[in-house]
Motif scaffolding. Structure first.
Motif, short mmCIF file in Angstrom:
data_model
loop_
_atom_site.label_atom_id
_atom_site.label_comp_id
_atom_site.label_asym_id
_atom_site.label_seq_id
_atom_site.Cartn_x
_atom_site.Cartn_y
_atom_site.Cartn_z
N ALA A 200 0.83 -1.20 0.00
CA ALA A 200 0.00 0.00 0.00
C ALA A 200 0.86 1.25 0.00
O ALA A 200 0.53 2.25 -0.66
CB ALA A 200 -0.92 -0.02 1.22
N ARG B 97 2.48 1.98 -3.54
CA ARG B 97 1.66 2.25 -4.73
C ARG B 97 1.97 3.64 -5.26
O ARG B 97 2.03 4.61 -4.50
CB ARG B 97 0.19 2.10 -4.40
N LEU C 153 1.51 7.14 -6.84
CA LEU C 153 0.42 8.11 -6.80
C LEU C 153 0.04 8.51 -8.23
O LEU C 153 0.89 9.03 -8.96
CB LEU C 153 0.87 9.34 -6.00
N PRO C 154 -1.18 8.27 -8.63
CA PRO C 154 -1.59 8.64 -10.00
C PRO C 154 -1.90 10.13 -10.09
O PRO C 154 -3.06 10.54 -10.24
CB PRO C 154 -2.83 7.77 -10.23
N TRP C 155 -0.92 10.92 -9.98
CA TRP C 155 -1.13 12.38 -9.92
C TRP C 155 -0.04 13.07 -10.72
O TRP C 155 1.05 13.34 -10.22
CB TRP C 155 -1.09 12.83 -8.46
N ARG D 158 -3.03 16.44 -14.44
CA ARG D 158 -4.13 16.24 -13.50
C ARG D 158 -4.10 17.32 -12.41
O ARG D 158 -5.14 17.79 -11.97
CB ARG D 158 -3.99 14.86 -12.87
N ALA E 190 -2.96 14.93 -2.22
CA ALA E 190 -3.42 13.85 -3.09
C ALA E 190 -2.87 12.52 -2.61
O ALA E 190 -3.57 11.49 -2.63
CB ALA E 190 -3.00 14.13 -4.53
N GLY E 191 -1.61 12.52 -2.15
CA GLY E 191 -1.03 11.29 -1.64
C GLY E 191 -1.74 10.78 -0.39
O GLY E 191 -2.03 9.58 -0.27
N PHE F 201 -5.10 9.48 -1.42
CA PHE F 201 -4.97 8.23 -2.17
C PHE F 201 -4.68 7.06 -1.23
O PHE F 201 -5.25 5.97 -1.39
CB PHE F 201 -3.85 8.38 -3.19
N ARG F 202 -3.85 7.27 -0.24
CA ARG F 202 -3.55 6.18 0.70
C ARG F 202 -4.74 5.84 1.59
O ARG F 202 -4.92 4.69 1.99
CB ARG F 202 -2.34 6.54 1.56
N GLY G 20 -7.46 4.26 -1.11
CA GLY G 20 -7.02 3.01 -1.73
C GLY G 20 -7.25 2.98 -3.21
O GLY G 20 -6.82 2.04 -3.88
N ASN G 21 -7.92 3.94 -3.75
CA ASN G 21 -8.10 4.01 -5.21
C ASN G 21 -8.20 5.48 -5.61
O ASN G 21 -8.30 6.37 -4.75
CB ASN G 21 -9.34 3.24 -5.66
N GLU G 22 -8.20 5.70 -6.90
CA GLU G 22 -8.20 7.08 -7.38
C GLU G 22 -9.56 7.53 -7.87
O GLU G 22 -9.67 8.52 -8.59
CB GLU G 22 -7.17 7.24 -8.50
N LEU H 111 -10.33 10.77 -6.07
CA LEU H 111 -9.14 11.52 -5.67
C LEU H 111 -9.24 13.00 -6.03
O LEU H 111 -9.05 13.88 -5.18
CB LEU H 111 -7.91 10.88 -6.33
#
Lengths: 258, 180
Positions: free
Chosen positions: A13, A16, A18-20, A24, B41-42, B45-46, B49-51, B54
């Motif tokens: 976890a 993972r 960060l999709p940022w 965006r 955002a981090g 996100f944590r 658990g998904n975006e 977000l």
């Protein structure tokens, strides 16, 4: 074993990505600021926006309701059965649109066809006299046992109490037609009683000239009333009963033959 | 206030930036956003658990911050304050998800199937945490995944330290019980 699994899951976890990305980030920044300005800095705008749809919905709903009501009204009018005319109305005179209505006192009235002329001669507690000089007039006289209504036309005199009749003077011919009640007609030689539905045509010897008539001087003339669509139609003016009124000029009516 | 060149903004403190942004200064807001958006955002996100949510939660956090500027206590770190607001937004969102009840539980297997490959290889931590209460889950994730200390967790969750400890312990039992 459990702790190892747990630690692995936590590490996964944490690790993972960060999709940022920058795109965006910029997009979120712009939308955040726009949202803040829209919802906080310019309060009236969202209020207007929130009101607009409701006003629009109300307007459309009101329009739809009005249209539905109008449609129902029109359909009902079209489907409404024609009111059957009473049998006795067959003899009723049609009321032309161009008829002029003259109001006498006590609720009596006359309907003058185009070209007809009428003049009041005398107004008294026991008698009301008019002179018809030209054309065709239909009279609707309210019943009053204490007061006589007299029509002079040419050298013919008509006396009524309460009735509906028409008198036409044309080329020295006097045509009297009784719609309801009873009319007594006097000419130079005789008197004739006319009942409902009867008519009489006689020759008048002269046609009165309004300039030569001095009897009406000083007598108030009947009031000319503009045609009123609310006035009763010929159907409503049709006789409701064949029973003639009791008049001072006529004996008590015989038993109703019907 | 911030008519100077852009580099000048770098010298302005977070408090000045957020005050100016709350008054409508877009430049100040941009600078503040760039400073903290990625960190927030981090965190979100944590915790999630998904975006899926977000962007919206980051957006809500900043809008909430600009609106609730008076709640900022003197001397408080802007980043910590923003983080606290984001935790609040996450908890709200998780509670809303919990209200779906059966629908959410029915959807859980689908979400697990769509989880990233590494999660499928190991343990789907967020799948396990779906059974936990939102506040418990948030406290546990802040402590174990985000790496915050217990007092920091208490501050971020706006709850007493003992409450945070109970929440973390409760979630820990749930996780341990779910592991095979």
């Amino acid at each position: 074993m459990k702790l190892e699994l747990r630690s692995r899951a936590i590490e996964a976890a944490r690790g993972r990505a960060l999709p940022w990305d920058d795109l965006r980030d910029r997009r979120a920044q712009r939308s955040t600021w726009e949202r803040y300005v829209r919802e906080t800095l310019t309060l009236p705008a969202p209020e207007r926006d929130s009101l607009r749809p409701s006003v629009r919905v109300i307007f459309v709903a009101a329009l739809a309701v009005a249209t539905a009501v109008a449609a129902v009204f029109v359909l009902r009018l079209r489907r409404a059965p024609a009111v059957p005319a009473p049998a006795s109305s067959a003899s009723a005179l049609p009321v032309a649109e161009e008829l002029r209505r003259v109001a006498f006192d006590a609720g009596s009235q006359g309907f003058l066809e185009p070209g007809a002329e009428l003049e009041t001669n005398f107004i008294g507690p026991a008698r009301f006299e008019v002179t018809q000089r030209k054309g065709k007039v239909r009279y609707d006289i309210r019943h009053d046992p204490q007061r006589e209504f007299v029509v002079h036309v040419a050298d013919v005199t008509l006396a009524v109490l309460g009735t509906e009749f028409s008198v036409e003077l044309r080329e020295s011919m006097v045509n009297v037609r009784v719609e309801r009640g009873r009319v007594r007609v006097f000419d130079a030689e005789r008197s004739t009683d006319l009942k409902s539905g009867e008519a009489l045509e006689m020759r008048g010897f002269f046609e009165l000239d309004p300039l030569q008539n001095e009897a009406s001087d000083g007598v108030p003339q009947p009031e000319l009333v503009e045609p009123d669509p609310a006035q009763p139609s010929d159907r409503e003016l049709a006789p409701k009963s064949d029973e003639p009124p009791r008049t001072a000029l006529s004996p008590p009516p015989p038993a109703n033959p019907h | 206030m911030f008519a100077e060149p852009q580099r000048r903004l770098l010298e302005v403190s977070d408090v000045e930036l957020i005050v100016a942004a709350a008054r409508g200064d877009e430049g100040a807001f941009g600078q503040l956003y760039r400073r903290h958006s990625r960190f927030l955002a981090g965190v979100v996100f944590r915790l999630l658990g998904n975006e899926a949510d977000l962007d919206e939660l980051v957006q809500l956090t900043f809008v909430d911050a600009l609106r609730s500027l008076p709640t900022l206590t003197r001397g408080e770190s802007i980043r910590g304050w923003l983080c606290r607001l984001s935790v609040r937004q996450v908890n709200r969102r998780l509670k809303r998800r919990m209200r779906w009840g059966k629908f959410g539980r029915a959807l859980a297997p689908l979400l697990r199937r769509r989880a990233p490959r590494e999660a499928r290889r190991g343990i789907d931590l967020y799948g396990l945490l779906q059974a936990a209460a939102p506040e418990d889950r948030t406290a546990w994730l802040l402590h174990h995944v985000q790496g915050e200390s217990l007092p920091e967790c208490a501050e971020l969750c706006e709850a007493p330290l003992s409450t945070i400890k109970r929440r973390i312990a409760r979630t820990e039992r749930l996780v341990q019980g779910s592991l095979r």
